[in-house]
Scaffold this active site. Structure first.
Site, PDB file in Angstrom:
ATOM      1  N   ASP A  31       0.934  -1.272   0.197  1.00  0.00           N
ATOM      2  CA  ASP A  31       0.113   0.006  -0.020  1.00  0.00           C
ATOM      3  C   ASP A  31       0.869   1.191  -0.001  1.00  0.00           C
ATOM      4  O   ASP A  31       1.797   1.292   0.707  1.00  0.00           O
ATOM      5  CB  ASP A  31      -0.816  -0.150   1.290  1.00  0.00           C
ATOM      6  CG  ASP A  31      -2.043   0.921   1.141  1.00  0.00           C
ATOM      7  OD1 ASP A  31      -2.056   2.077   0.991  1.00  0.00           O
ATOM      8  OD2 ASP A  31      -3.059   0.315   1.439  1.00  0.00           O
ATOM      9  N   SER A 124     -17.257  -3.158  -8.508  1.00  0.00           N
ATOM     10  CA  SER A 124     -18.251  -2.410  -8.085  1.00  0.00           C
ATOM     11  C   SER A 124     -19.553  -2.527  -8.740  1.00  0.00           C
ATOM     12  O   SER A 124     -19.728  -2.861  -9.962  1.00  0.00           O
ATOM     13  CB  SER A 124     -17.792  -0.992  -8.094  1.00  0.00           C
ATOM     14  OG  SER A 124     -19.079  -0.042  -7.705  1.00  0.00           O
ATOM     15  N   TYR A 148     -14.263   6.885 -12.668  1.00  0.00           N
ATOM     16  CA  TYR A 148     -14.121   5.889 -11.381  1.00  0.00           C
ATOM     17  C   TYR A 148     -14.824   4.724 -11.970  1.00  0.00           C
ATOM     18  O   TYR A 148     -14.219   3.516 -12.268  1.00  0.00           O
ATOM     19  CB  TYR A 148     -14.643   6.203 -10.337  1.00  0.00           C
ATOM     20  CG  TYR A 148     -14.773   4.996  -9.267  1.00  0.00           C
ATOM     21  CD1 TYR A 148     -13.627   4.513  -8.733  1.00  0.00           C
ATOM     22  CD2 TYR A 148     -15.951   4.688  -8.989  1.00  0.00           C
ATOM     23  CE1 TYR A 148     -13.589   3.362  -7.950  1.00  0.00           C
ATOM     24  CE2 TYR A 148     -15.921   3.354  -8.073  1.00  0.00           C
ATOM     25  CZ  TYR A 148     -14.920   2.916  -7.554  1.00  0.00           C
ATOM     26  OH  TYR A 148     -14.705   1.805  -6.679  1.00  0.00           O
ATOM     27  N   LYS A 152     -13.455   0.467 -13.478  1.00  0.00           N
ATOM     28  CA  LYS A 152     -13.666  -0.610 -13.046  1.00  0.00           C
ATOM     29  C   LYS A 152     -13.896  -1.633 -14.169  1.00  0.00           C
ATOM     30  O   LYS A 152     -13.816  -2.582 -14.447  1.00  0.00           O
ATOM     31  CB  LYS A 152     -14.817  -0.924 -11.854  1.00  0.00           C
ATOM     32  CG  LYS A 152     -14.491  -0.071 -10.661  1.00  0.00           C
ATOM     33  CD  LYS A 152     -13.411  -0.681  -9.816  1.00  0.00           C
ATOM     34  CE  LYS A 152     -12.911  -0.142  -8.775  1.00  0.00           C
ATOM     35  NZ  LYS A 152     -11.528  -0.590  -8.188  1.00  0.00           N
ATOM     36  N   ASN A 197     -18.161  11.713   1.341  1.00  0.00           N
ATOM     37  CA  ASN A 197     -18.845  11.652   0.130  1.00  0.00           C
ATOM     38  C   ASN A 197     -20.161  10.700   0.507  1.00  0.00           C
ATOM     39  O   ASN A 197     -21.052  10.707  -0.109  1.00  0.00           O
ATOM     40  CB  ASN A 197     -18.372  11.372  -1.324  1.00  0.00           C
ATOM     41  CG  ASN A 197     -17.245  12.244  -1.512  1.00  0.00           C
ATOM     42  OD1 ASN A 197     -17.586  13.372  -1.792  1.00  0.00           O
ATOM     43  ND2 ASN A 197     -16.190  11.795  -1.691  1.00  0.00           N
ATOM     44  N   ASP A 292     -26.408  10.068  -9.388  1.00  0.00           N
ATOM     45  CA  ASP A 292     -27.163   9.026  -8.663  1.00  0.00           C
ATOM     46  C   ASP A 292     -28.269   8.193  -9.558  1.00  0.00           C
ATOM     47  O   ASP A 292     -29.042   8.968 -10.267  1.00  0.00           O
ATOM     48  CB  ASP A 292     -27.774   9.844  -7.396  1.00  0.00           C
ATOM     49  CG  ASP A 292     -26.730   9.992  -6.293  1.00  0.00           C
ATOM     50  OD1 ASP A 292     -25.576   9.240  -6.496  1.00  0.00           O
ATOM     51  OD2 ASP A 292     -26.997  10.446  -5.334  1.00  0.00           O
TER      52      ASP A 292
HETATM   53  P1  NAD Z   1      -9.708   2.867   0.546  1.00  0.00           P
HETATM   54  O1  NAD Z   1      -9.177   4.151  -0.350  1.00  0.00           O
HETATM   55  O2  NAD Z   1      -9.945   2.799   1.738  1.00  0.00           O
HETATM   56  O3  NAD Z   1      -8.429   1.419  -0.160  1.00  0.00           O
HETATM   57  C1  NAD Z   1      -7.858   1.504  -0.925  1.00  0.00           C
HETATM   58  C2  NAD Z   1      -6.281   1.545  -0.613  1.00  0.00           C
HETATM   59  O4  NAD Z   1      -5.353   1.602  -1.681  1.00  0.00           O
HETATM   60  C3  NAD Z   1      -5.771   2.599   0.314  1.00  0.00           C
HETATM   61  O5  NAD Z   1      -5.264   2.225   1.567  1.00  0.00           O
HETATM   62  C4  NAD Z   1      -4.563   3.276  -0.811  1.00  0.00           C
HETATM   63  O6  NAD Z   1      -3.700   3.994   0.062  1.00  0.00           O
HETATM   64  C5  NAD Z   1      -4.306   2.152  -1.443  1.00  0.00           C
HETATM   65  N1  NAD Z   1      -3.735   2.625  -2.962  1.00  0.00           N
HETATM   66  C6  NAD Z   1      -4.467   3.484  -3.700  1.00  0.00           C
HETATM   67  N2  NAD Z   1      -3.567   3.337  -4.975  1.00  0.00           N
HETATM   68  C7  NAD Z   1      -2.619   2.712  -4.691  1.00  0.00           C
HETATM   69  C8  NAD Z   1      -1.457   2.330  -5.399  1.00  0.00           C
HETATM   70  N3  NAD Z   1      -1.095   2.831  -6.806  1.00  0.00           N
HETATM   71  N4  NAD Z   1      -0.626   1.517  -4.689  1.00  0.00           N
HETATM   72  C9  NAD Z   1      -0.574   1.186  -3.412  1.00  0.00           C
HETATM   73  N5  NAD Z   1      -1.809   1.335  -2.950  1.00  0.00           N
HETATM   74  C10 NAD Z   1      -2.827   2.120  -3.396  1.00  0.00           C
HETATM   75  O7  NAD Z   1     -10.792   2.007  -0.385  1.00  0.00           O
HETATM   76  P2  NAD Z   1     -11.722   1.097  -0.103  1.00  0.00           P
HETATM   77  O8  NAD Z   1     -13.182   1.540   0.064  1.00  0.00           O
HETATM   78  O9  NAD Z   1     -11.000  -0.033   0.918  1.00  0.00           O
HETATM   79  O10 NAD Z   1     -11.663   0.307  -1.478  1.00  0.00           O
HETATM   80  C11 NAD Z   1     -10.730  -0.678  -1.917  1.00  0.00           C
HETATM   81  C12 NAD Z   1     -11.099  -1.059  -3.334  1.00  0.00           C
HETATM   82  O11 NAD Z   1     -12.567  -1.502  -3.363  1.00  0.00           O
HETATM   83  C13 NAD Z   1     -10.855  -0.052  -4.366  1.00  0.00           C
HETATM   84  O12 NAD Z   1     -10.326  -0.504  -5.640  1.00  0.00           O
HETATM   85  C14 NAD Z   1     -12.415   0.617  -4.557  1.00  0.00           C
HETATM   86  O13 NAD Z   1     -12.658   1.193  -5.764  1.00  0.00           O
HETATM   87  C15 NAD Z   1     -13.262  -0.784  -4.482  1.00  0.00           C
HETATM   88  N6  NAD Z   1     -14.556  -0.414  -4.256  1.00  0.00           N
HETATM   89  C16 NAD Z   1     -14.774   0.268  -2.927  1.00  0.00           C
HETATM   90  C17 NAD Z   1     -16.245   0.516  -2.475  1.00  0.00           C
HETATM   91  C18 NAD Z   1     -16.725   1.367  -1.434  1.00  0.00           C
HETATM   92  O14 NAD Z   1     -17.722   1.728  -1.546  1.00  0.00           O
HETATM   93  N7  NAD Z   1     -15.888   1.472  -0.404  1.00  0.00           N
HETATM   94  C19 NAD Z   1     -17.373  -0.080  -3.584  1.00  0.00           C
HETATM   95  C20 NAD Z   1     -16.940  -0.764  -4.674  1.00  0.00           C
HETATM   96  C21 NAD Z   1     -15.681  -0.925  -4.822  1.00  0.00           C
HETATM   97  N1  UDP Z   2     -26.809  10.240   0.198  1.00  0.00           N
HETATM   98  C1  UDP Z   2     -27.660  11.265   0.793  1.00  0.00           C
HETATM   99  N2  UDP Z   2     -26.716  12.229   1.359  1.00  0.00           N
HETATM  100  C2  UDP Z   2     -25.501  11.997   1.658  1.00  0.00           C
HETATM  101  C3  UDP Z   2     -24.860  11.106   1.023  1.00  0.00           C
HETATM  102  C4  UDP Z   2     -25.305  10.229   0.250  1.00  0.00           C
HETATM  103  O1  UDP Z   2     -28.731  11.549   0.682  1.00  0.00           O
HETATM  104  O2  UDP Z   2     -24.920  12.914   2.312  1.00  0.00           O
HETATM  105  C5  UDP Z   2     -27.525   9.330  -0.618  1.00  0.00           C
HETATM  106  C6  UDP Z   2     -27.267   9.104  -2.162  1.00  0.00           C
HETATM  107  O3  UDP Z   2     -27.995  10.000  -2.885  1.00  0.00           O
HETATM  108  C7  UDP Z   2     -27.577   7.567  -2.446  1.00  0.00           C
HETATM  109  C8  UDP Z   2     -27.115   7.059  -0.847  1.00  0.00           C
HETATM  110  O4  UDP Z   2     -27.503   8.027   0.007  1.00  0.00           O
HETATM  111  O5  UDP Z   2     -28.908   7.468  -2.472  1.00  0.00           O
HETATM  112  C9  UDP Z   2     -26.203   6.377  -0.925  1.00  0.00           C
HETATM  113  O6  UDP Z   2     -24.963   7.276  -1.515  1.00  0.00           O
HETATM  114  P1  UDP Z   2     -23.531   6.840  -1.109  1.00  0.00           P
HETATM  115  O7  UDP Z   2     -22.576   8.016  -1.499  1.00  0.00           O
HETATM  116  O8  UDP Z   2     -23.194   6.393   0.392  1.00  0.00           O
HETATM  117  O9  UDP Z   2     -23.169   5.493  -2.066  1.00  0.00           O
HETATM  118  P2  UDP Z   2     -23.432   5.325  -3.659  1.00  0.00           P
HETATM  119  O10 UDP Z   2     -23.965   6.533  -4.313  1.00  0.00           O
HETATM  120  O11 UDP Z   2     -22.021   4.865  -4.104  1.00  0.00           O
HETATM  121  O12 UDP Z   2     -24.489   4.259  -3.773  1.00  0.00           O
END
Ligand code: NAD
Ligand code: UDP
Length: 334
Positions: A31, A124, A148, A152, A197, A292
């Site tokens: 990381d 995702s 973003y 993916k 966010n 959204d």
């Molecule tokens: P996060 O930002 O907490 O974790 C990502 C980690 O990757 C961080 O620790 C960051 O420092 C590290 N990182 C980023 N770029 C790097 C690089 N080039 N080299 C080494 N380390 C690097 O995010 P998260 O919520 O734990 O998400 C993890 C994965 O899951 C991501 O790929 C994200 O896109 C995916 N994802 C997250 C969500 C969500 O809602 N959290 C939903 C769908 C997919």
């Molecule tokens: N949302 C909201 N207020 C906020 C953040 C999110 O009403 O401050 C709503 C957003 O419109 C969505 C849901 O909560 O309907 C989940 O949003 P989030 O950003 O957590 O996840 P994603 O949009 O990635 O599904």
């Protein structure tokens, strides 16, 4: 197994490292700490009693990844490393394409070079775009509304093309729905930088008094109460899904939704949070947020039938654990 976990200091990665260590696997975290903190490694050790190996290194660096792979000869990799802020990806798309695509290419290339056959990728539900709910793995992917989401979809495609000509490779694409909550110890969780966010971290900061009130983005969606519906999943359930996906990986490409299969509206989540934690969340209804969709929840049959995995933790646990983490650790973690 000996597993390289890129992004293992992050939110989902750290919880997955805990479950991997609890399951008896060896963990090597790579990381660059762009969105996480070294302290997380200590906390993983504190929870599990096992210290994962840690490299502060960039997954886009072929030199670094090559060296780590040749030193440790891992049997599998879980590739979490990536940038994930949807709004930011619109502002700086190139940073997102560069980091998310290049890291996946470099890690995959090194898997081929070093004979690492298991590759689990963090995808995702955003790749479904606007589609008929529930989202099922066999659906045609929908239109992505931001860079973003596009990264993916491109990585999924790249991994699929590479797997086709490398029949020994087991590529698992895990499509997460809305991960929330934290480890029950309160030691690791989601600690976003700046104003969150996402809904759950926003809620916990309102509860703490850091933020004044929640803005509910729209109550005119075609949903039962008019607010957006999502499939919230406890991050520990998600982490357990990764361990199973890794252990059961088969050559070829496997795609799994990781969600609960249950849609929850913004107002329902607020209510669950208030009940679970016995507090009040002030909110106002504001305009819809650009990009959204109305509803997003998973068809979870495939993960259940093929991985033997289902999400076990309910909204109350998600809300309680998220709040515990915010109170106990929260921003101090960042
Ligand atoms: P996060 O930002 O907490 O974790 C990502 C980690 O990757 C961080 O620790 C960051 O420092 C590290 N990182 C980023 N770029 C790097 C690089 N080039 N080299 C080494 N380390 C690097 O995010 P998260 O919520 O734990 O998400 C993890 C994965 O899951 C991501 O790929 C994200 O896109 C995916 N994802 C997250 C969500 C969500 O809602 N959290 C939903 C769908 C997919
Ligand atoms: N949302 C909201 N207020 C906020 C953040 C999110 O009403 O401050 C709503 C957003 O419109 C969505 C849901 O909560 O309907 C989940 O949003 P989030 O950003 O957590 O996840 P994603 O949009 O990635 O599904």
């Amino acid at each position: 197994m000996r597993i390289v976990v890129t992004g293992g200091a992050g939110y989902i990665g750290s919880h997955t490292c805990v479950e991997l260590l609890n399951g008896g696997h060896e963990v090597i975290i790579v990381d660059n700490l762009v969105n996480s903190h070294r302290e997380v490694i200590e906390r993983i050790a504190q929870i599990t009693g096992e210290r994962p190996l840690f490299y502060e290194a960039d997954a886009t660096s072929d030199l670094a990844v090559d060296l780590i792979f040749s030193t440790h000869q891992p049997e599998g990799v879980i590739h979490f490393a990536g940038l994930k802020a949807v709004g930011e990806s619109v502002q700086v798309p190139l940073a997102y394409y560069r980091n998310n695509l290049l890291s996946t290419m470099v890690v995959l290339d090194n898997c081929l070079k070093h004979g690492v056959d298991r590759f689990v990728f963090s995808s995702s539900a955003t790749v479904y775009g606007e589609n008929q709910v529930p989202f099922v793995e066999t659906m045609e992917l929908g239109h992505r509304t931001n860079p973003y989401g596009e990264t993916k979809a491109i990585c999924e495609r790249m991994l699929t093309d590479v797997a086709e000509v490398n029949p020994q490779l087991a590529v698992t694409l895990l499509r997460y729905f809305n991960p929330v909550g934290a480890h029950e110890s309160g030691l690791i969780g989601e600690a976003p930088q700046g104003v969150p966010n996402n809904l759950m971290p926003y809620l916990t900061q309102v509860a703490k008094g850091v933020l004044g009130e929640l803005q509910v983005f729209g109550n005119d969606y075609p949903t039962p109460d008019g607010t957006g519906v999502r499939d919230y999943i406890h991050v520990v359930d998600l982490a357990e899904g990764h361990v199973l996906a890794l252990e059961r990986a088969e050559p070829g490409v496997s795609i799994y939704n990781l969600g609960t299969g249950k849609g929850t509206s913004v107002l329902e989540l607020v209510e669950a949070f208030e009940k679970a934690n016995n507090l009040k969340i002030p909110y106002t209804i504001t305009a819809r947020r650009a990009g959204d969709i109305a509803e997003c929840y998973a068809d979870v049959r495939k993960a259940r039938e093929q991985l033997g995995w289902t999400a076990k933790r309910d909204l109350t646990e998600m809300a309680r654990d998220a709040w515990r983490f915010e109170q106990q650790t929260g921003k101090n973690n960042s």
